[in-house]
Write an enzyme that holds these catalytic residues in place. Structure first.
Site, PDB file in Angstrom:
ATOM      1  N   PRO A  11       0.842  -1.535  -0.273  1.00 20.50           N
ATOM      2  CG  PRO A  11       0.126  -1.138   2.009  1.00 20.50           C
ATOM      3  CD  PRO A  11       0.416  -1.993   1.039  1.00 20.50           C
ATOM      4  CG  ASN A  12      -0.146   4.161   1.208  1.00 22.34           C
ATOM      5  OD1 ASN A  12      -1.054   4.659   0.482  1.00 22.34           O
ATOM      6  ND2 ASN A  12      -0.598   3.823   2.312  1.00 22.34           N
ATOM      7  NE  ARG A  19       3.613   6.878   2.055  1.00 21.66           N
ATOM      8  CZ  ARG A  19       4.101   5.607   2.367  1.00 21.66           C
ATOM      9  NH1 ARG A  19       4.662   5.238   1.109  1.00 21.66           N
ATOM     10  NH2 ARG A  19       3.913   5.176   3.215  1.00 21.66           N
ATOM     11  CE1 TYR A  24       9.317   5.175   2.503  1.00 23.25           C
ATOM     12  CE2 TYR A  24       7.482   7.074   2.840  1.00 23.25           C
ATOM     13  CZ  TYR A  24       7.519   6.022   3.307  1.00 23.25           C
ATOM     14  OH  TYR A  24       7.349   5.364   4.858  1.00 23.25           O
ATOM     15  CG  ASN A  75       8.662  -1.297   0.446  1.00 27.76           C
ATOM     16  OD1 ASN A  75       7.869  -1.677   1.763  1.00 27.76           O
ATOM     17  ND2 ASN A  75       9.138  -0.503   0.479  1.00 27.76           N
ATOM     18  CB  ALA A  78       0.763   0.214   6.681  1.00 28.62           C
ATOM     19  CG  ASP A  88      -0.635 -17.209   8.143  1.00 29.50           C
ATOM     20  OD1 ASP A  88       0.639 -17.206   9.165  1.00 29.50           O
ATOM     21  OD2 ASP A  88      -1.349 -16.956   8.695  1.00 29.50           O
ATOM     22  CD  GLU A  99      10.686  -6.361   6.935  1.00 29.68           C
ATOM     23  OE1 GLU A  99       9.997  -7.533   7.341  1.00 29.68           O
ATOM     24  OE2 GLU A  99      10.627  -5.577   7.574  1.00 29.68           O
ATOM     25  CG  HIS A 101      11.278  -1.863   5.489  1.00 26.76           C
ATOM     26  ND1 HIS A 101       9.442  -1.386   5.058  1.00 26.76           N
ATOM     27  CD2 HIS A 101      11.863  -2.512   5.850  1.00 26.76           C
ATOM     28  CE1 HIS A 101       9.397  -2.819   5.771  1.00 26.76           C
ATOM     29  NE2 HIS A 101       9.977  -3.171   6.563  1.00 26.76           N
ATOM     30  NE  ARG A 108       9.343   6.537   8.575  1.00 28.61           N
ATOM     31  CZ  ARG A 108       8.763   6.355   8.276  1.00 28.61           C
ATOM     32  NH1 ARG A 108       9.166   5.292   6.920  1.00 28.61           N
ATOM     33  NH2 ARG A 108       7.409   7.103   7.367  1.00 28.61           N
ATOM     34  NE  ARG A 112       6.899   4.635   9.549  1.00 29.24           N
ATOM     35  CZ  ARG A 112       5.451   4.900   8.968  1.00 29.24           C
ATOM     36  NH1 ARG A 112       4.788   3.481   8.625  1.00 29.24           N
ATOM     37  NH2 ARG A 112       4.760   5.821   9.207  1.00 29.24           N
TER      38      ARG A 112
HETATM   39  C1  DQA Z   1       7.621   1.628   4.483  1.00 30.41           C
HETATM   40  C2  DQA Z   1       7.712   1.685   6.248  1.00 30.41           C
HETATM   41  C3  DQA Z   1       6.393   1.328   6.366  1.00 30.41           C
HETATM   42  O1  DQA Z   1       6.883   2.061   7.380  1.00 30.41           O
HETATM   43  C4  DQA Z   1       5.936   2.422   5.889  1.00 30.41           C
HETATM   44  O2  DQA Z   1       4.900   2.058   6.179  1.00 30.41           O
HETATM   45  C5  DQA Z   1       5.101   2.873   3.595  1.00 30.41           C
HETATM   46  C6  DQA Z   1       6.718   2.109   3.475  1.00 30.41           C
HETATM   47  C7  DQA Z   1       9.853   1.839   3.150  1.00 30.41           C
HETATM   48  O3  DQA Z   1       9.757   1.623   2.346  1.00 30.41           O
HETATM   49  O4  DQA Z   1      10.479   2.645   4.209  1.00 30.41           O
HETATM   50  O5  DQA Z   1       4.835   2.249   3.250  1.00 30.41           O
HETATM   51  O6  DQA Z   1       7.626  -0.041   4.095  1.00 30.41           O
END
Ligand code: DQA
Length: 144
Positions: A11-12, A19, A24, A75, A78, A88, A99, A101, A108, A112
């Site tokens: 998401p996002n 954003r 980012y 990635n 959230a 799962d 994983e 980020h 942060r 997080r």
């Molecule tokens: C993120 C870090 C997460 O905490 C956040 O919700 C994001 C982006 C990152 O790429 O730094 O959406 O995954």
């Protein structure tokens, strides 16, 4: 057979470049993915991309990675911090996942600092901007 890597964004992350650019960066997801594609091809790997804002769609895509791809760069945005459904799905897929980020989540907010995904991933890369994706992909391609 070339290795196949799936790069999955949650998401996002479709909003990258617009954003919170101070957190980012200015690159959008298309540009990041184009760079990954080029690097994958230099390394002789195949690559595919998926982004969704929906938890269920991400679960379905991760399920579909089972027995089809050799590694997942994830990635989860959230969802990283609370989605047991994604955790799962990664376990069920039995595909090595990293994983990722863009930001250093440990610099942060404390919410997080928790990842429910990390225990089912082979590793975590956080804080290197868009290079976090590249480093994760290269790490997956080094696995036997
Ligand atoms: C993120 C870090 C997460 O905490 C956040 O919700 C994001 C982006 C990152 O790429 O730094 O959406 O995954």
């Amino acid at each position: 057979m070339p290795k196949r890597i799936a790069v999955i964004n949650g998401p996002n992350l479709n909003m990258l470049g617009q954003r919170e650019v101070d957190v980012y960066g200015v690159q959008n997801l298309e540009t990041i993915n184009a760079g990954l594609k080029q690097r994958a091809h230099e390394l002789g790997a195949d690559i595919e991309f998926f982004q969704s804002n929906g938890e269920g769609e991400l679960v379905t895509f991760i399920q579909q990675c089972r027995k089809r791809v050799d590694g997942i760069v994830l990635n989860a945005g959230a969802y990283t911090h609370y989605s047991i459904a994604l955790r799962d799905a990664i376990s069920a897929a039995e595909v090595p996942a990293v994983e990722v980020h863009i930001s250093n989540v440990y610099k942060r907010e404390s919410f997080r600092h928790t990842s429910v995904l990390a225990p089912v991933c082979i590793g975590v890369i956080s804080g290197f901007g868009s290079d976090s994706y590249v480093l994760a992909m290269e790490a997956l391609l080094r696995l036997n």
